[in-house]
Design an enzyme around this catalytic site. Structure first.
Site, PDB file in Angstrom:
ATOM      1  N   ARG A 115       2.380 -12.070  -0.350  1.00  0.00           N
ATOM      2  CA  ARG A 115       0.999 -12.351   0.078  1.00  0.00           C
ATOM      3  C   ARG A 115       0.465 -13.668  -0.480  1.00  0.00           C
ATOM      4  NH1 ARG A 115      -1.677  -8.536   3.621  1.00  0.00           N
ATOM      5  NH2 ARG A 115      -0.201  -6.797   3.746  1.00  0.00           N
TER       6      ARG A 115
ATOM      7  N   GLY B 126      -2.435  -5.505  -4.194  1.00  0.00           N
ATOM      8  CA  GLY B 126      -3.696  -5.813  -3.519  1.00  0.00           C
ATOM      9  C   GLY B 126      -4.429  -4.651  -2.897  1.00  0.00           C
ATOM     10  N   GLY B 127      -3.846  -4.032  -1.863  1.00  0.00           N
ATOM     11  CA  GLY B 127      -4.555  -2.981  -1.132  1.00  0.00           C
ATOM     12  C   GLY B 127      -4.854  -1.755  -1.968  1.00  0.00           C
TER      13      GLY B 127
ATOM     14  N   CYS C 282       0.906  -7.342  13.989  1.00  0.00           N
ATOM     15  CA  CYS C 282       0.633  -7.574  15.416  1.00  0.00           C
ATOM     16  C   CYS C 282      -0.165  -8.852  15.658  1.00  0.00           C
ATOM     17  CB  CYS C 282      -0.087  -6.374  16.020  1.00  0.00           C
ATOM     18  SG  CYS C 282       0.942  -4.902  16.147  1.00  0.00           S
TER      19      CYS C 282
ATOM     20  N   HIS D  62     -11.249  -2.194  11.221  1.00  0.00           N
ATOM     21  CA  HIS D  62     -10.109  -3.040  10.857  1.00  0.00           C
ATOM     22  C   HIS D  62      -9.938  -4.100  11.949  1.00  0.00           C
ATOM     23  CE1 HIS D  62      -5.512  -3.094   9.834  1.00  0.00           C
ATOM     24  NE2 HIS D  62      -6.166  -4.018   9.155  1.00  0.00           N
TER      25      HIS D  62
ATOM     26  N   ARG E 112       0.851  -1.186   0.000  1.00  0.00           N
ATOM     27  CA  ARG E 112       0.000   0.000   0.000  1.00  0.00           C
ATOM     28  C   ARG E 112       0.890   1.240   0.000  1.00  0.00           C
ATOM     29  NH1 ARG E 112      -2.057   0.988   4.443  1.00  0.00           N
ATOM     30  NH2 ARG E 112      -1.389  -0.787   5.669  1.00  0.00           N
TER      31      ARG E 112
ATOM     32  N   LYS F  58      -2.936 -10.350  13.855  1.00  0.00           N
ATOM     33  CA  LYS F  58      -4.398 -10.412  13.710  1.00  0.00           C
ATOM     34  C   LYS F  58      -4.850 -11.758  13.134  1.00  0.00           C
ATOM     35  CE  LYS F  58      -6.547  -7.082  11.235  1.00  0.00           C
ATOM     36  NZ  LYS F  58      -5.296  -6.612  10.703  1.00  0.00           N
TER      37      LYS F  58
END
Length: 596
Positions: free
Chosen positions: A375, A206-207, A258, A234, A77, A260
């Site tokens: 990714r 992607g983003g 972190c 998010h 991004r 997720k």
């Protein structure tokens, strides 16, 4: 210019008019309407392989899986090229880049003009959220990238289902995307909240290019949510089932890197027999107030767009199972015989690889074989631990909201907020540490409110006020918690083992949400105290647990000074109740220091 299949599979005049207008601007050779069928997926995949956009992997080892490597300047991004285009700069706020809407349409329009000459324009209708849900939002992405069309087929409910949901309505997100010449100097990702429109040019990543993901599901949706009285966040959503069969659901917001996805797919430790964790979503949560006064959440996505490096059987076995078939791998390393590898995989690197740039790579090289942001795009249905309610149009009832950053000091392992306002304060000041390369100063905290800093589609202070306003809409609100898995010892070692052992903290939070666990009141919030966490079978010293849960008053004075600077940055729209929460905590810390 030709159009297929079945020419135009809709009679929606609003949609047809817009597609014609965009085709006139971009001038493709051909317009193709995606229908989302399996036959189409095979056909587009074959086209992508023929064009060398995708490389088939060994179909025995990786059935239905393909490899893609992007332009080396197009790997993540681009926050500095991402704009919120509102009528005034104040509406975008101090944490977003702003561009005046007419100027943005003019500037990007000049780049889009003729950008699809010699290419196919893919019209990709998609639904975010279960298609029959009141939560669902329809988007149409126009793109010249077959890679984007195939990824959207994994990440969203794509094709005929979206056109059926839309009917003759004008309520759809208008997304225009072109890789164009993939020039970083001509790369812009622009959001027009008032127009429910996204224009993205110059990137295939992607983003930036899968417009249903961060662009619609967070930036545009957060603006819609503010106006319509809900939350677009998010956050992962997980289902926890106890040995007695009780099911509870939590939503958790962690910034990038972190954990997720690992938390959403957690496998409880052996010391917790009978507990099951299932995934509703790993990245985004849309939450509305239900008829019962509780907050209900859906995952708007239909797949996982996960970071590959560091993913392995130890950290996330469910993710490894999720990518075994029908997955697109982007910018990982590969072998000439169709296998793949990334740093942190379960086995060591083979002697020779083809790296993410397509260059030969030898074991022992100082260069990364896979890009750090490489990714996988995997269908959610591949996850062996997916929740059976993932497609439920009502969503799932949220018992707890968890915020968490990456802090090596200061923030204890777990806190429960005193109340909703205090919980919003904890979320508004969360953050992760960075290294400030220019000064060499380690431990600079990048504030990331609710893990949404790059994704809020309007002014940040107004977004925090919306969180405060939601309290009056939720008669039975979830409890709010703050966690920190990343606290370190003076020697720089993690004090808490993390991964599956995070179940121990989750269980206390679930019990608190159900009103059946004791807690100790501290100046920061409620904590489990000495005996609140179930630590049986955990090979961690009492001293390490004490250090992970310690509240250091000196560190908190510094923290509150840093929070003051963050609040000043937000300017005049910072909600007064949040400033007051900081002031009250500062008074409590200073009073406690005097007592000591």
């Amino acid at each position: 210019m030709s159009t297929s299949p079945a020419a135009r599979p809709t009679s929606n005049a609003h949609l047809l008019g817009w597609v014609d207008e965009m085709a006139k601007l971009c001038k493709p050779d051909r317009v193709y309407w995606c229908d989302g069928s399996e036959a189409e997926k095979k056909r587009l995949t074959d086209d992508a392989v023929a064009a060398k956009v995708l490389i088939p992997l060994d179909q025995q080892k990786w059935p239905g899986c393909h490899y893609h490597h992007s332009n080396s300047s197009d790997v993540a991004r681009v926050e500095h090229l991402t704009f919120i285009c509102t009528p005034t700069k104040e509406q975008a706020g101090p944490t977003n880049n702003w561009m005046e809407p007419k100027e943005a349409y003019r500037k990007l329009g000049a780049i889009f003009d003729g950008s699809m000459k010699g290419r196919t324009m893919y019209v990709v209708p998609y639904v975010m959220g279960p298609s029959t849900s009141p939560f669902a939002k329809v988007g149409i992405e126009i793109t010249d990238s077959v890679y984007v069309a195939l990824n959207m087929g994994i990440m969203a409910r794509m094709g005929k289902v979206a056109l059926d949901r839309l009917g003759d309505s004008d309520e759809f997100n208008r997304g225009l995307h072109s890789v164009a010449d993939c020039n970083p100097e001509r790369r812009f990702i622009c959001h027009f909240p008032q127009d429910n429109t996204i224009w993205s040019v110059g990137s295939g990543y992607g983003g930036n290019a899968l417009l249903g993901k961060k662009c619609l599901a967070l930036r545009i949706a957060s603006y819609l949510a503010k106006n319509e009285g809900w939350l677009a966040e998010h956050m992962l959503i997980l289902e926890a089932e106890s040995p007695t069969g009780e099911k509870q659901y939590v939503a958790a917001a962690f910034p990038s890197a972190c954990g997720k996805t690992n938390f959403a797919m957690m496998i409880p430790p052996a010391a917790f027999p009978g507990w099951k964790i299932r995934t509703v979503g790993d990245d985004i949560s849309w939450m509305r107030v239900g008829e019962d006064g509780r907050l209900w959440a859906v995952n708007p996505e239909n797949g996982y767009f996960g970071v590959a490096p560091g993913t392995n059987r130890k950290t996330n076995p469910n993710a490894m199972d999720s990518v075994r078939k029908d997955t697109i791998f982007t910018n990982v390393a590969r072998t000439p015989d169709g296998d793949i590898w990334w740093e942190g995989m379960d086995h060591e690197a083979p002697a020779e690889l083809i790296d993410w740039k397509g260059q030969p790579w030898k074991k022992g090289s100082t260069e990364k074989a896979a890009h750090p942001n490489s990714r996988f795009t995997a269908p959610a249905k591949n996850n062996p631990a997916i929740s059976p309610l993932v497609d439920d149009p009502k969503g799932v009832p949220i018992s707890a909201i968890i915020f968490g950053g990456r802090r090596s000091t200061t923030v204890p392992l777990v806190l429960e907020a005193f109340n909703w306002t205090h919980g919003v304060y904890l979320g508004s000041t969360m953050g992760s540490e960075t290294t400030a390369a220019a000064t060499g100063q380690v431990g600079v905290v990048r504030r990331d409110p609710m893990a949404m800093l790059p994704f809020i589609g309007y002014d940040c202070g107004s977004y925090l006020q919306h969180w405060l306003d939601m309290q009056s809409r939720i008669p039975n609100p979830p409890k709010i918690f703050l966690v920190n898995w990343f606290r370190k010892s003076a020697e720089g070692k993690f004090l808490w083992p993390g991964y599956g052992d995070n179940m121990r903290v989750l269980k206390w939070m679930l019990d608190r949400a159900a009103g059946r666990a004791p807690a100790q009141e501290t100046l920061l919030g409620y904590t489990p105290g000495d005996a609140g966490l179930d630590l049986h079978g955990l090979d961690v010293s009492k001293d390490a647990i004490a250090a992970a849960t310690r509240i250091d008053l000196g560190e908190w004075e510094q923290e509150l000074e840093s929070q003051s600077e963050w609040f000043e940055k937000l300017g005049k729209t910072l909600p007064r109740p949040l400033a007051l929460q900081r002031e009250l905590l500062l008074e409590r810390v200073r009073a406690a220091r005097k007592v000591k």
